[in-house]
Design an enzyme around this catalytic site. Structure first.
Site, mmCIF file in Angstrom:
data_model
loop_
_atom_site.group_PDB
_atom_site.id
_atom_site.type_symbol
_atom_site.label_atom_id
_atom_site.label_comp_id
_atom_site.label_asym_id
_atom_site.label_seq_id
_atom_site.Cartn_x
_atom_site.Cartn_y
_atom_site.Cartn_z
ATOM 1 N N LYS B 73 1.047 -1.182 0.004
ATOM 2 C CA LYS B 73 0.062 -0.094 -0.190
ATOM 3 C C LYS B 73 0.992 1.315 -0.098
ATOM 4 O O LYS B 73 1.902 1.358 0.528
ATOM 5 C CB LYS B 73 -0.789 -0.228 1.259
ATOM 6 C CG LYS B 73 -2.147 0.885 1.349
ATOM 7 C CD LYS B 73 -2.751 0.691 2.674
ATOM 8 C CE LYS B 73 -4.018 1.810 2.682
ATOM 9 N NZ LYS B 73 -4.938 1.577 3.876
ATOM 10 N N SER B 148 -9.584 1.150 2.912
ATOM 11 C CA SER B 148 -8.828 2.107 2.031
ATOM 12 C C SER B 148 -7.571 1.560 1.314
ATOM 13 O O SER B 148 -6.972 1.939 0.478
ATOM 14 C CB SER B 148 -8.104 3.391 2.773
ATOM 15 O OG SER B 148 -7.369 2.655 3.804
ATOM 16 N N SER B 172 -9.551 -1.103 6.917
ATOM 17 C CA SER B 172 -9.019 -0.877 5.739
ATOM 18 C C SER B 172 -8.490 -2.158 4.848
ATOM 19 O O SER B 172 -8.051 -1.855 3.856
ATOM 20 C CB SER B 172 -8.363 0.312 5.717
ATOM 21 O OG SER B 172 -8.932 1.552 5.956
#
Lengths: 97, 469
Positions: B73, B148, B172
């Site tokens: 990420k 996310s 997330s």
């Protein structure tokens, strides 16, 4: 809940956000909706004696009080990131007027 | 082939890391329309793969992740690479150091293929609040992939990576894992070092794995977990670091009705069917109660807003962010810089967080939030004394269309209602696909006691095996 213009202005100044008039209007509405929706927090903790400040019960492990020699290349990499610099120093606006 | 079987095949030379890397790079090209990646390091990945193959050929020792392709990420720092957090304000930020998790992946010969798309500064549950454009659900590109850690989930779901890392503050990892149909796991708070993770909520954040299968998630978590002097919240015992699943027979599975209220009826039905399969496999079902779970959304969001507003203070245009005008007074310069670069959702969260921690209002808001958090954490601890794991749906709804749930700020926040509790309580929780509705995956979430990841993995593995997903 009522979240007035004066409070909005104070909050924006505190968190260092300059808002346009249009933005301020939109954010005021957003904050009112959020705070209204979340006002049930007032009763959610009833009965709890203390607030939770630490998720884990840990003790800080202190390091030895000694100067460690730093790799100059690491410092160079960090200085590269400064948006304005003079030599190895970051240039910042004046904090006292 | 399971992820661990692939790893073994590469280590033995039965398959090559180069072939694996080439396959993944092809998949990245093929799936560009899903916008899973912000940056791709295809050439470097191939070079690393060739180097690993050469070492295998010579009979040299290789790491646990040798030849496996890992996506990270874009809020995890990789030295010399952009860590953008999908924000305009960090568009040109190049990390000068590796996060601890990155050091560990490299040490175990994992091949990092790129940095994945996400919601800006991890603020979102859809994967659509990105300055680099929304990521898309691989099962239906008109739908959100979840957030996310959107790109990481999409990358694993489509074979662009064997493994991926995301961060989880209120769901997330688990949300996009559920929406994309892969395994996603949020470890115990303190199991994995946050050094090098660009923070959102300091008492809530954890880095965790995505994988196609539970074995892969366990392998990656074993790699990245452990004590780190650079994150004082980390802890480690030998048993924690050897993540493995046990047998489901005889395990006590807790069911809390609070997690089924407000969930889509079809989803609740599918979870019920999967729970039945666990019972048929020999698990015992136990009723538990977590009444404060109904306050999970306000507890989570108010805690996170307060911590997020603090985390965001460093983006002042001096060390990080768009350049400030140094001819202006400091407060004015910083205020203008922050106004330019930050999205509306970010500003919203900063402002609420600032408001509830201001002296005039903190007693009525922040202090009350902390008390409610104590209560929810204790209820989880009590419930988990009666069982080995608590099973719930992961998400209360199916993925929505990209662009929906944008009008009312709280509408999207409600998507976290089932996942946020684990972060509030600091306990591990993971998700695995257990069913489908109209071709869309449905995830089952498993919570366990603090530092008891193995119980969660046991149930997740049984879910995968028993539901054939």
């Amino acid at each position: 809940m009522e979240f007035d213009d004066e409070t909005l202005k104070k909050v924006a100044e505190t968190c260092r956000l300059k808002l346009s008039e249009e933005e301020a209007k939109a954010l005021k509405k957003d904050l009112q909706i959020i705070l209204e929706q979340f006002k049930e927090i007032q009763k959610a903790g009833e009965g709890a004696e203390e607030g939770l400040h630490y998720v884990n019960e840990t003790t800080n492990e202190l390091r030895e009080d000694e100067v460690k020699k730093k790799d100059e290349k690491e410092t160079e990499e960090i200085v590269k990131l400064f948006s304005k610099k003079e030599g190895r120093f970051m240039v910042s606006p004046k904090s006292l007027e | 082939m399971k992820t661990t079987e692939l790893a073994q095949a590469i280590k033995k030379g039965e398959l090559t890391a180069q072939a694996n890397a080439e396959e993944k790079i092809k998949a990245v090209e093929k799936n560009k329309h899903l916008n899973a990646f912000i940056d791709v390091y295809a050439e470097e990945a191939l070079e690393k793969a060739k180097e690993i193959d050469a070492r295998v050929k010579k009979g040299e020792e290789t790491g646990m992740l040798a030849g496996l392709i890992v996506a990270l990420k874009s809020n995890i720092c990789i030295k010399g690479k952009r860590a953008t957090c999908a924000s305009k304000i960090l568009e040109n930020y190049v990390a000068p150091y590796n996060a601890t998790v990155v050091e560990k992946i490299i040490a175990e010969d994992g091949i990092i293929i790129g940095s994945t798309n996400m919601d800006e500064f991890a603020c979102g549950s859809a994967g659509t609040y990105s300055a680099f454009g929304p990521a898309r659900n691989p099962h239906n590109p008109e739908l959100v992939p979840g957030g996310s850690s959107s790109g990481s989930a999409v990358a694993v779901a489509t074979g662009m990576a064997d493994l991926a890392l995301g961060s989880d503050t209120g769901g997330s990892i688990r949300c996009p894992a559920s929406f994309c149909g892969v395994v996603g796991f949020k470890p115990t708070y303190g199991a994995v070092s946050r050094y090098g993770l660009i923070d959102m909520g300091m008492s809530l954040d954890q880095i965790g794995p995505f994988a196609r299968d539970v074995e892969g998630a366990m392998l990656l978590l074993t790699t990245i977990a452990g004590k780190d002097a650079r994150d004082q919240q980390t802890s480690a015992t030998p048993s924690q670091l050897a993540f493995e699943a046990k047998k489901i027979k005889g395990m006590k599975i807790g069911l809390a009705k609070e997690f089924f209220e407000g969930t889509d009826k079809q989803i609740a039905l599918k979870i019920g069917e999967a729970i039945q399969k666990l019972k048929e496999a020999g698990a015992e079902l136990v009723e538990v109660s977590i009444p404060s779970a109904r306050y999970a959304v306000p507890i989570y969001f108010l805690t996170m807003f307060a911590e997020f507003s603090s985390a965001m203070q460093k983006y002042d245009g001096l060390r990080y962010g768009l350049p400030t005008d140094v001819t202006m007074p400091l407060a004015k310069a910083v205020s203008e810089e922050r106004a330019q670069g930050l999205g509306r959702e970010i500003k919203r969260r900063i402002m609420v967080g600032t408001f509830i921690t201001m002296k005039e209002y903190s007693e009525a808001w922040y202090a009350k939030t902390l008390k409610a958090r104590t209560k929810l954490k204790k209820e989880f601890e009590t419930a988990l004394e009666k069982c080995d794991a608590i099973v719930t749906p992961t998400m209360p709804c199916l993925p929505w269309k990209i662009g929906e749930k944008m009008s009312n700020p709280v509408e999207m926040y409600m998507a976290d209602m089932l996942t946020a509790s684990a972060n509030i309580a600091g306990i591990p929780a993971g998700t695995a696909k257990c069913a489908e509705i109209n071709g869309l995956p449905v995830g089952m979430q498993v919570h366990a006691k603090k530092n008891d990841e193995n119980n969660a993995f046991t149930v997740l593995q049984a879910v995968q095996e028993r539901t054939g997903k």
